[in-house]
Design a protein around this motif. Structure first.
Motif, PDB file in Angstrom:
ATOM      1  N   MET A 285       0.832  -1.203   0.000  1.00 16.52           N
ATOM      2  CA  MET A 285       0.000   0.000   0.000  1.00 16.52           C
ATOM      3  C   MET A 285       0.869   1.256   0.000  1.00 16.52           C
ATOM      4  SD  MET A 285      -2.870   1.209   2.782  1.00 16.52           S
ATOM      5  CE  MET A 285      -1.630   1.497   4.045  1.00 16.52           C
ATOM      6  N   GLU A 286       1.954   1.249   0.809  1.00 15.39           N
ATOM      7  CA  GLU A 286       2.845   2.413   0.881  1.00 15.39           C
ATOM      8  C   GLU A 286       3.571   2.625  -0.443  1.00 15.39           C
ATOM      9  OE1 GLU A 286       3.032   4.624   3.215  1.00 15.39           O
ATOM     10  OE2 GLU A 286       1.593   3.583   4.482  1.00 15.39           O
ATOM     11  N   ILE A 287       3.923   1.533  -1.106  1.00 20.60           N
ATOM     12  CA  ILE A 287       4.564   1.639  -2.425  1.00 20.60           C
ATOM     13  C   ILE A 287       3.590   2.259  -3.423  1.00 20.60           C
ATOM     14  CG2 ILE A 287       5.522   0.326  -4.367  1.00 20.60           C
ATOM     15  CD1 ILE A 287       6.533  -1.718  -2.294  1.00 20.60           C
ATOM     16  N   GLY A 288       2.322   1.840  -3.342  1.00 15.71           N
ATOM     17  CA  GLY A 288       1.302   2.407  -4.221  1.00 15.71           C
ATOM     18  C   GLY A 288       1.054   3.877  -3.936  1.00 15.71           C
ATOM     19  N   LYS A 289       0.984   4.239  -2.649  1.00 13.90           N
ATOM     20  CA  LYS A 289       0.731   5.630  -2.261  1.00 13.90           C
ATOM     21  C   LYS A 289       1.889   6.549  -2.658  1.00 13.90           C
ATOM     22  CE  LYS A 289      -0.662   6.350   1.940  1.00 13.90           C
ATOM     23  NZ  LYS A 289      -0.791   6.193   3.414  1.00 13.90           N
ATOM     24  N   ALA A 290       3.120   5.997  -2.728  1.00 14.03           N
ATOM     25  CA  ALA A 290       4.284   6.817  -3.063  1.00 14.03           C
ATOM     26  C   ALA A 290       4.262   7.300  -4.515  1.00 14.03           C
ATOM     27  CB  ALA A 290       5.562   6.028  -2.807  1.00 14.03           C
ATOM     28  N   LYS A 291       3.409   6.687  -5.338  1.00  8.52           N
ATOM     29  CA  LYS A 291       3.272   7.076  -6.750  1.00  8.52           C
ATOM     30  C   LYS A 291       4.617   7.036  -7.487  1.00  8.52           C
ATOM     31  CE  LYS A 291      -1.146   7.882  -6.586  1.00  8.52           C
ATOM     32  NZ  LYS A 291      -2.095   6.991  -7.295  1.00  8.52           N
ATOM     33  N   LEU A 292       5.390   6.004  -7.179  1.00  8.74           N
ATOM     34  CA  LEU A 292       6.669   5.833  -7.867  1.00  8.74           C
ATOM     35  C   LEU A 292       6.416   5.424  -9.315  1.00  8.74           C
ATOM     36  CD1 LEU A 292       8.493   3.720  -5.123  1.00  8.74           C
ATOM     37  CD2 LEU A 292       8.579   6.196  -5.449  1.00  8.74           C
ATOM     38  N   GLN A 293       7.303   5.832 -10.195  1.00 14.45           N
ATOM     39  CA  GLN A 293       7.162   5.479 -11.610  1.00 14.45           C
ATOM     40  C   GLN A 293       7.881   4.159 -11.880  1.00 14.45           C
ATOM     41  OE1 GLN A 293       8.042   8.697 -14.308  1.00 14.45           O
ATOM     42  NE2 GLN A 293       6.960  10.198 -13.047  1.00 14.45           N
ATOM     43  N   LEU A 294       7.457   3.119 -11.146  1.00 12.60           N
ATOM     44  CA  LEU A 294       8.094   1.815 -11.263  1.00 12.60           C
ATOM     45  C   LEU A 294       7.855   1.197 -12.638  1.00 12.60           C
ATOM     46  CD1 LEU A 294       7.366   0.103  -7.815  1.00 12.60           C
ATOM     47  CD2 LEU A 294       9.546   1.006  -8.628  1.00 12.60           C
ATOM     48  N   LYS A 295       8.945   0.725 -13.240  1.00 13.09           N
ATOM     49  CA  LYS A 295       8.845   0.003 -14.509  1.00 13.09           C
ATOM     50  C   LYS A 295       9.020  -1.503 -14.304  1.00 13.09           C
ATOM     51  CE  LYS A 295      10.438   3.844 -17.381  1.00 13.09           C
ATOM     52  NZ  LYS A 295      11.438   4.302 -18.390  1.00 13.09           N
ATOM     53  N   ARG A 296       9.645  -1.864 -13.184  1.00 14.78           N
ATOM     54  CA  ARG A 296       9.874  -3.288 -12.885  1.00 14.78           C
ATOM     55  C   ARG A 296       9.585  -3.538 -11.412  1.00 14.78           C
ATOM     56  NH1 ARG A 296      13.148  -6.962 -15.646  1.00 14.78           N
ATOM     57  NH2 ARG A 296      13.645  -8.854 -14.487  1.00 14.78           N
ATOM     58  N   PHE A 297       8.754  -4.556 -11.125  1.00  9.37           N
ATOM     59  CA  PHE A 297       8.437  -4.903  -9.746  1.00  9.37           C
ATOM     60  C   PHE A 297       8.430  -6.418  -9.611  1.00  9.37           C
ATOM     61  CE2 PHE A 297       5.447  -5.681  -6.185  1.00  9.37           C
ATOM     62  CZ  PHE A 297       6.171  -5.019  -5.192  1.00  9.37           C
ATOM     63  N   GLN A 298       9.218  -6.929  -8.647  1.00  7.44           N
ATOM     64  CA  GLN A 298       9.339  -8.374  -8.464  1.00  7.44           C
ATOM     65  C   GLN A 298       9.137  -8.748  -7.001  1.00  7.44           C
ATOM     66  OE1 GLN A 298      13.334  -8.967 -10.308  1.00  7.44           O
ATOM     67  NE2 GLN A 298      12.292 -10.402 -11.646  1.00  7.44           N
ATOM     68  N   ILE A 299       8.346  -9.791  -6.780  1.00 11.53           N
ATOM     69  CA  ILE A 299       8.206 -10.410  -5.466  1.00 11.53           C
ATOM     70  C   ILE A 299       8.490 -11.894  -5.674  1.00 11.53           C
ATOM     71  CG2 ILE A 299       6.706 -10.871  -3.506  1.00 11.53           C
ATOM     72  CD1 ILE A 299       5.055  -8.481  -4.204  1.00 11.53           C
ATOM     73  N   VAL A 300       9.652 -12.341  -5.233  1.00 14.17           N
ATOM     74  CA  VAL A 300      10.101 -13.702  -5.505  1.00 14.17           C
ATOM     75  C   VAL A 300      10.295 -14.470  -4.199  1.00 14.17           C
ATOM     76  CG1 VAL A 300      11.873 -15.121  -6.599  1.00 14.17           C
ATOM     77  CG2 VAL A 300      11.227 -12.929  -7.624  1.00 14.17           C
ATOM     78  N   PHE A 301       9.588 -15.579  -4.061  1.00 10.79           N
ATOM     79  CA  PHE A 301       9.694 -16.450  -2.881  1.00 10.79           C
ATOM     80  C   PHE A 301       9.401 -15.680  -1.592  1.00 10.79           C
ATOM     81  CE2 PHE A 301      13.184 -18.753  -5.492  1.00 10.79           C
ATOM     82  CZ  PHE A 301      12.217 -19.252  -6.348  1.00 10.79           C
ATOM     83  N   CYS A 302       8.423 -14.805  -1.633  1.00 10.69           N
ATOM     84  CA  CYS A 302       8.047 -14.006  -0.465  1.00 10.69           C
ATOM     85  C   CYS A 302       6.695 -14.467   0.075  1.00 10.69           C
ATOM     86  CB  CYS A 302       7.979 -12.516  -0.827  1.00 10.69           C
ATOM     87  SG  CYS A 302       9.571 -11.801  -1.271  1.00 10.69           S
ATOM     88  N   ARG A 303       6.438 -14.096   1.320  1.00  9.37           N
ATOM     89  CA  ARG A 303       5.173 -14.443   1.966  1.00  9.37           C
ATOM     90  C   ARG A 303       4.584 -13.209   2.638  1.00  9.37           C
ATOM     91  NH1 ARG A 303       6.770 -20.153   5.059  1.00  9.37           N
ATOM     92  NH2 ARG A 303       7.505 -21.270   3.219  1.00  9.37           N
ATOM     93  N   GLY A 304       3.317 -13.368   3.041  1.00  6.11           N
ATOM     94  CA  GLY A 304       2.704 -12.330   3.860  1.00  6.11           C
ATOM     95  C   GLY A 304       1.781 -11.386   3.132  1.00  6.11           C
ATOM     96  N   PHE A 305       1.797 -11.383   1.809  1.00  4.39           N
ATOM     97  CA  PHE A 305       0.953 -10.460   1.048  1.00  4.39           C
ATOM     98  C   PHE A 305      -0.221 -11.211   0.446  1.00  4.39           C
ATOM     99  CE2 PHE A 305       3.908 -12.284  -1.924  1.00  4.39           C
ATOM    100  CZ  PHE A 305       3.199 -12.419  -3.096  1.00  4.39           C
ATOM    101  N   THR A 306      -1.187 -10.481  -0.078  1.00  7.74           N
ATOM    102  CA  THR A 306      -2.364 -11.078  -0.711  1.00  7.74           C
ATOM    103  C   THR A 306      -2.614 -10.445  -2.075  1.00  7.74           C
ATOM    104  OG1 THR A 306      -3.957  -9.475   0.159  1.00  7.74           O
ATOM    105  CG2 THR A 306      -3.389 -11.344   1.587  1.00  7.74           C
ATOM    106  N   GLY A 307      -3.551 -11.007  -2.797  1.00  8.01           N
ATOM    107  CA  GLY A 307      -3.954 -10.421  -4.078  1.00  8.01           C
ATOM    108  C   GLY A 307      -4.511  -9.025  -3.903  1.00  8.01           C
TER     109      GLY A 307
END
Length: 588
Positions: A285-307
């Motif tokens: 949510m904080e990443i979304g609120k920051a309004k970063l101009q992300l071109k690449r985002f990866q979550i690999v072998f991570c836990r704790g988040f949802t759709g």
């Protein structure tokens, strides 16, 4: 080319014009034109910018350094000789005035060799990129030498293997030495069992003003490994130029500085990757609120988040999205989350060119939605995905932009599904069905018939003897690369391939135990374009017989590379005979 020479055009054109033309050639073509005449040889020597030494003899490297005076990069990853001797040879060279990049990845060298290399004024002045990733003996003293002797480094890779005998490879002292001396450092890659802490990250954030790309990965199950915490990563916000951040196994901290409350400061960030960490919906949510101009985002072998957490990200600028599962971790409502992201509107995912959703359970409908709704999508990776039922009410339209589709290691890929994919994605160029055991010749024929531009096909582990039937409606296809490793293909199936795939450039038959030497001979008689070939049999006798037949008959004159099983032993004479014909042999 010969007509041009006869007309005197080659002699009449300025060498600068030929240099412009040769600069557009790949390595193989550059070798070919260098054989035409002495002028072309001289020009091609000037144009060659990259060298990948392989031969054991260091004197050959010495001759290459004198011959190719405009080299910008030397890559030693495939080098079979003594690397310390090779480094000393470079140190003695009076050329190398343009050399900017050195790769020693996966090799070992002595500290003294680095010192000698740094004594070369051209190296000290011009070296910008140094790759020591995978180097087994890189310690603090080596980092100190690098810091003192190569002050103009802009990119440094010191990813390494596990230490031996429980000893760490380098510590905060080595990293702080780099931070204090490498004032123009832009990219730093650190991974492995190194004993460094937030102290190193703070030194980098304070001293390296141009730092824009940082990779910090610890190793799993290694005591006292990387002890960087969220506090240290949070302080990277001091670097306003930071564009790329990739972190793995970063520890929580008692500090009030966290990734969540620091991410909004990273206004220049365009690439963000998390590996093997607990990622909360609050962080997303904080990443979304920051309004970063992300071109690449990866979550690999991570836990704790949802759709639902993924839905809170801003996808407006995103080109590459990667979500990979590990240990069958359950991610709540992932499929629904992906569908919601897609259905928010075309503008929401207008720039998405690649999506990788691996080892999760998603519906076939989601695959088709991605294919038809994401207008800029070029590549889809659904490796290990569990594809469940389909919603037949979803309208499907063709996507002429999508070129690469990876559906590896899935028991849910059927011939029927391949037929549907063929109708929706007619412009596919690469298709990977590695480990898809339910696929038969029917599905392969259907998709090759619909997707006439496919040039790369991966059928590793294919369970049938024939990839296509001899009497099928598919006449000839445009395949250039075919991976059949560990498949059940036999001589008859290979004969069909030779007939229907006459433009093959590379074929991999490693582990194909039903293929015999006679089958391979019949195949190569029909295919005149092969440049790379991976031998399938583990039998040394078969390999020798095949090579001697190639030499005696003249088949495979276009061949540039042959790969054998690691344990294959060939005579020196046989190796040299192929080397003289411009063909390199690899083992393993």
């Amino acid at each position: 080319m010969s007509k041009l020479l006869k007309l005197g055009v080659a002699e009449g054109m300025p060498s600068e014009c030929w240099e412009l033309a040769f600069n557009r050639l790949n390595e193989d073509d550059l070798k070919s034109v260098s054989l035409v005449c002495k002028d072309f040889l001289a020009t091609s020597n000037l144009v060659k910018k990259r060298l990948k030494p392989k031969h054991l003899d260091v004197t050959l490297l010495s001759r290459h350094l004198k011959r190719f005076t405009q080299l910008k990069e030397i890559d030693f990853r495939g080098f079979k000789g003594n690397l310390d001797e090779a480094i000393c040879e470079m140190a003695r060279s009076s050329g190398l005035v343009c050399l900017e990049t050195l790769c020693f990845a996966g090799k070992s060298f002595k500290t003294q060799s680095l010192r000698k290399l740094g004594s070369n004024p051209n190296m000290k002045k011009n070296l910008k990129h140094l790759n020591c990733g995978g180097t087994k003996r890189l310690h603090d003293k080596d980092l100190v030498v690098i810091a003192n002797l190569f002050p103009n480094l802009e990119q440094l890779n010191i990813k390494n293997f596990r230490p031996t005998a429980g000893k760490h490879i380098f510590t905060d002292y080595g990293i702080e030495s780099l931070a204090s001396k490498l004032k123009v450092l832009k990219k730093l890659f650190i991974a492995g069992a190194h004993l460094f802490t937030d102290q190193s990250v703070i030194a980098l954030s304070l001293n390296c003003a141009f730092l824009e790309h940082v990779v910090i990965h610890g190793l799993p199950k290694v005591n006292d490994s990387v002890k960087v915490t969220e506090h240290g990563i949070g302080l990277l916000r001091n670097r306003p130029n930071l564009k790329h951040l990739s972190i793995a196994r970063i520890n929580k901290s008692l500090s009030n500085i966290t990734i969540e409350n620091s991410i909004s400061h990273a206004k220049s960030l365009i690439s963000l990757c998390f590996y093997c960490m607990d990622i909360s919906d609050k962080l997303l949510m904080e990443i979304g609120k920051a309004k970063l101009q992300l071109k690449r985002f990866q979550i690999v072998f991570c836990r704790g988040f949802t759709g639902s957490g993924l839905c809170m990200l801003d996808y407006k600028y995103l080109h590459h999205l990667c979500i990979r599962n590990h240990f069958n971790a359950e991610i709540l409502d992932l499929d629904e989350g992906i569908r919601e992201i897609i259905l928010k509107g075309d503008d929401h995912v207008a720039n998405l060119t690649c999506i990788d959703i691996s080892s999760f359970e998603v519906t076939t409908s989601t695959l088709f939605l991605l294919s038809t709704k994401c207008c800029s999508l070029v590549e889809i990776r659904f490796c290990g995905a569990k594809l469940s039922g389909q919603d037949n009410n979803i309208p499907l339209s063709k996507n002429h932009k999508l070129q690469k589709l990876h559906l590896c290691h899935s028991d849910d890929i059927t011939d029927e599904l391949l037929e549907q994919i063929g109708h929706i994605l007619p412009s596919l160029k690469l298709l990977s069905l590695d480990g898809c055991f339910r696929v038969t010749s029917r599905g392969i024929e259907a998709i090759l018939k619909s997707c006439k531009y496919i040039t790369e096909l991966n059928l590793r582990g294919y369970t049938k003897a024939k990839m296509m039937e001899a009497n099928s409606e598919v006449a000839q296809v445009n395949l250039e690369e075919l991976i059949l490793e560990d498949s059940a293909i036999d001589d008859e199936g290979l004969a069909v391939i030779a007939t229907k795939c006459p433009q093959l450039v590379h074929i991999n038959l490693r582990g194909c135990r039903e293929v015999t030497t006679n089958g391979i001979k019949q195949m190569v008689k029909n295919i005149k374009t092969l440049r790379r070939f991976t031998v399938g049999s583990d039998s040394e006798k078969v390999s020798v017989e095949l090579l001697e037949w190639m030499l005696s008959t003249g088949y495979l004159a276009s061949l540039k590379e042959i790969r054998f099983p690691k344990q294959t032993i060939l005579t020196k004479g046989l190796k040299e005979a192929f080397m003289d014909r411009g063909c390199i042999m690899y083992f393993g």
